[in-house]
Design an enzyme around this catalytic site. Structure first.
Site, short mmCIF file in Angstrom:
data_model
loop_
_atom_site.label_atom_id
_atom_site.label_comp_id
_atom_site.label_asym_id
_atom_site.label_seq_id
_atom_site.Cartn_x
_atom_site.Cartn_y
_atom_site.Cartn_z
N ASP A 335 37.40 41.28 38.05
CA ASP A 335 38.52 41.45 36.95
C ASP A 335 38.75 42.92 36.82
O ASP A 335 37.89 43.73 36.42
CB ASP A 335 38.09 40.86 35.56
N ALA A 404 54.62 43.38 16.79
CA ALA A 404 55.05 42.71 18.05
C ALA A 404 56.75 42.52 17.96
O ALA A 404 57.29 42.98 19.31
CB ALA A 404 54.81 41.44 18.18
N ARG A 407 57.80 46.80 18.62
CA ARG A 407 57.27 47.36 19.58
C ARG A 407 57.01 48.78 19.68
O ARG A 407 57.12 49.55 20.58
CB ARG A 407 57.83 46.99 20.97
N ASP A 557 38.74 30.48 32.83
CA ASP A 557 38.05 30.98 34.26
C ASP A 557 37.06 29.81 34.55
O ASP A 557 36.59 29.82 35.67
CB ASP A 557 37.32 32.08 33.75
#
EC number: 7.2.2.6
Length: 717
Positions: A335, A404, A407, A557
């Protein structure tokens, strides 16, 4: 993801303080003797065909010695009578050969017992605060009705509450809250870690302690099947199954043993045609010296020691097969965030627009980041300070936090000056919302800077300012970069020399992924990767006959971890990830996957090296034993006595003694492992033949010759 730095392949992790690792000591050998003697039970010996045959030979020789003592019969070797104590000496050293083989395995197993004891202390029964009427819509409610029960009474699906100072009563996932947790009982590290609900760091382990705050945990294991229970069984070797490679080598050794058994039984009638037949004692000694006892005695210890080396680095292998597979891995999935890069973007440069002084951009960016708690904000202040200083934040300034929706973040200074930094489109929209159009040339200049930083793998952070009586203006761009960890390019080059492809997996866009992959030195990358993409990539690699290793910590995962040949789950991750993987890294350091591969290769190389040494050993022992036994029938065999041994009896006894001592002498090497150096298969083969092949031939000539000098001093020999 973790932001720990990479550990060099040659630097072993600090061993757990009580796991018994380190150089082999006389105390460890003595401590393993009771277990080694217990393993003399034939029910334990039959699992190792080679050593079981030595056990049978020792028993037959003992019976023969007893019979000679009663009847007064005289044995012969090479047509000559041998001293009366000869059979007793041979019997004693054959029993020692079996005991030394048991010692090798017992020492390897014993290295995990101290750690298992410390883990058992974490498994003590504690009081759990179980939620009686669990309501999933409000799991953290202070008014929840609790009952105190013993942790041993908890079952799968129970919900418990743990507060500061409480021991977590069982394995589970946090479904509400965030807390600092002391995991030193499991990992050996004193630094607390953060565990929280709703992410990939929600799993907690029974026996660890909550240091702060309050969490609600859903139990995910049954009594007796917790992670600590599994660790105890694995580090003690109780749950270790023989690997396919080990089973195949055992079959080969058993086949060789059967062949030599037939040879020995055939040789005696041939030799007895012209001379007296060899005795049972001599034939057993011949057989034990011919069969590959050295590798047969050390094979199990090598496998156990491989798993122990992982434990020393705080990696728990759920099976020996996983360690072995790590040695054959040809594709490594890593990763990007936290493994290849640090995961925290840092400011590396200020890029002012045309006509804007760099000092003006730097001061505006630094002021707007003064109260920014993020690593990115701190790095902007640090870079500005290193480049010429940062102005003090005036009193009365108002911090504008990042959201958010906007931004952006920034600072409103006294007097009406406003500073903003954030995503390019958001900052431009803010400027235009204040009634100011961004000139075409400025927009083109800004787009060029933003695109250039993005193509290089960085993140552009646009800075703007608005002062009373002035039109808002874009000042420039701060170049943020996800820093690639030091030394990784060299490590990937080393893996390339091992024949291993490294693949970076990231959710970034292809342009950014390509830039970071080039800087890190990986062979390939998978950009904008979804869980399905990872699984498909692994299957594609495996369809080509390649073994794949990867790390992961999240529930998403789990499918890829289960599919990979070596799946290393982070201990900080979810229970689903830990169940899917076949290894668990207690330190949650994704870069440790590289060390796991090196340990796997070291295991395979150690096994190959000692097998080469054992077979070469047997070839050399032929020159000591066969001429001594059959020289009476074939006097010409005396020419093969190139060691110059004193007599047939001393030759046989010396070979048997050497055969036993070489096992105990090689135990440290079996436990420590042969040092691994990157190289192709032909280089490793040449090295094995030169060091262990040639060494295996030379060692018996020297060892048996020296032992013979001592044996001849015994009266009658």
């Amino acid at each position: 993801m973790s932001t720990l730095t990479a550990t060099p392949l040659t630097a072993p992790r600090r061993p757990h303080p009580s796991n018994g690792s380190g150089p082999l000591s006389a105390r460890q050998v003595l401590a393993s003797l009771p277990e080694a003697l217990r393993k003399l039970d034939p029910r334990a010996q039959w699992r190792n065909p080679v050593m079981f045959l030595v056990w049978v030979g020792a028993a037959l020789t003992t019976v023969s010695a007893l019979a000679q003592s009663v009847t007064g019969a005289v044995e012969t070797s090479g047509g000559s009578p041998v001293p009366a104590p000869f059979a007793w000496f041979i019997a004693a050293w054959l029993w020692l050969t079996v005991v030394f083989a048991n010692v090798a395995e017992a020492v390897a197993e014993g290295r995990g017992k101290a750690q298992a004891d410390s883990l058992r202390r974490t498994r003590t029964t504690t009081t759990a605060h179980r939620v009686v009427d669990f309501r999933s819509e409000d799991p953290g409610a202070e008014t929840a009705r609790l009952e105190d029960v013993a942790s041993s009474e908890l079952t799968l699906g129970d919900v418990v509450v743990a507060e500061a100072g409480d021991l977590i009563p069982g394995d589970g996932d946090i479904i509400w809250g965030i807390a600092s947790v002391d995991e030193s009982a499991i990992t050996g590290e004193s630094a607390p870690v953060i565990r929280e609900s709703g992410g990939d760091r929600s799993a907690v382990t029974g026996g660890t302690r909550v240091l702060s705050d309050r969490i609600v945990v859903k139990i995910t294991s049954k009594p007796g099947e917790t992670f600590v229970d599994k660790m105890i069984a694995l580090v003690e070797g109780a749950a270790r199954q023989r690997t396919p490679n080990e089973i195949a080598l055992n079959i080969l050794l058993a086949s060789l043993t059967i062949v030599f058994l037939v040879v020995v039984l055939t040789l005696n009638p041939i030799a007895s045609a012209d001379a007296s037949p060899a005795s049972v004692t001599v034939l057993v000694a011949l057989l034990v010296c011919l069969i590959p006892t050295t590798i047969g005695a050390l094979l199990s210890a090598i496998g156990i020691a491989g798993m122990d080396r992982l434990v020393q680095r705080n990696v728990l292998a759920m099976s020996g097969r996983a360690v072995e597979a790590a040695g054959d891995v040809s594709t490594l999935l890593l990763d990007k965030t936290g493994t290849i890069t640090y995961g925290n973007r840092r400011a590396v440069a200020f890029r002012p627009l045309h006509g804007v002084p760099e000092q003006e951009l730097m001061e505006a960016a630094a002021l707007s980041s003064r109260a920014d708690p993020t690593p990115e904000g701190a790095s902007i202040v640090e870079l500005a300070a290193a480049s010429g200083g940062v102005p003090e934040q005036p009193e009365g300034s108002v911090v504008v936090p990042f959201t958010a929706q906007t931004r952006m973040s920034g600072l409103d200074l006294p007097g009406g000056v406003q500073l903003r930094k954030g995503a390019g489109s958001a900052v431009v929209a803010w400027v235009e919302s204040e009634g100011a159009d961004v000139p075409r040339r400025t927009r083109a200049d800004l787009d060029e800077l933003v695109e250039g930083i993005s193509r290089s793998g960085g993140t552009p952070l646009v800075v703007a300012r608005r002062a009373p009586g002035e039109r808002p203006a874009v000042l420039g761009v701060v170049h943020l970069k996800d820093i690639v960890k030091d030394g990784l390019a060299e490590r990937f080059a080393q893996l390339r020399r091992m024949g291993i492809r490294t693949v970076m997996v990231t959710g970034d866009n292809p342009l950014t992924a390509e830039a970071i992959a080039a800087e890190a030195g990986v062979d390939d990358f998978l950009a904008e990767a979804t869980p399905e993409d990872k699984l498909a990539y692994i299957r594609q690699e495996q369809s080509g006959g390649r073994l794949v290793a990867m790390t992961g910590d999240g529930t998403n995962d789990a499918p890829a971890l289960a599919q990979a040949d070596v799946g290393v789950a982070m201990n900080s991750g979810t229970s689903a990830a830990k169940e899917a993987g076949n290894m668990v890294d207690l330190d949650s350091d994704p870069t440790k996957l590289i060390d796991v591969v090196a340990i796997g290769k070291q295991l395979l190389i150690t096994r190959g090296a000692l097998t080469t040494f054992s077979i070469a050993n047997d070839l050399a022992k032929y020159f000591a034993v066969i001429p001594a036994i059959f020289v009476g029938a074939y006097p010409g065999l005396a020419a093969l006595n190139i060691m110059g041994l004193h007599s047939p009896a001393s030759a046989v006894l010396s070979a048997v003694i050497f055969n036993a001592l070489v096992i105990i002498a090689l135990v440290p090497l079996a436990l420590r492992g042969v040092k691994y150096r990157a190289g192709d298969a032909s280089q490793l083969l040449r090295r094995n033949l030169l060091i262990y092949g040639l060494g295996g031939v030379v060692a018996p000539f020297l060892g048996i010759g020296l032992i013979d000098l001592l044996v001849r001093l015994i009266p009658g020999f």
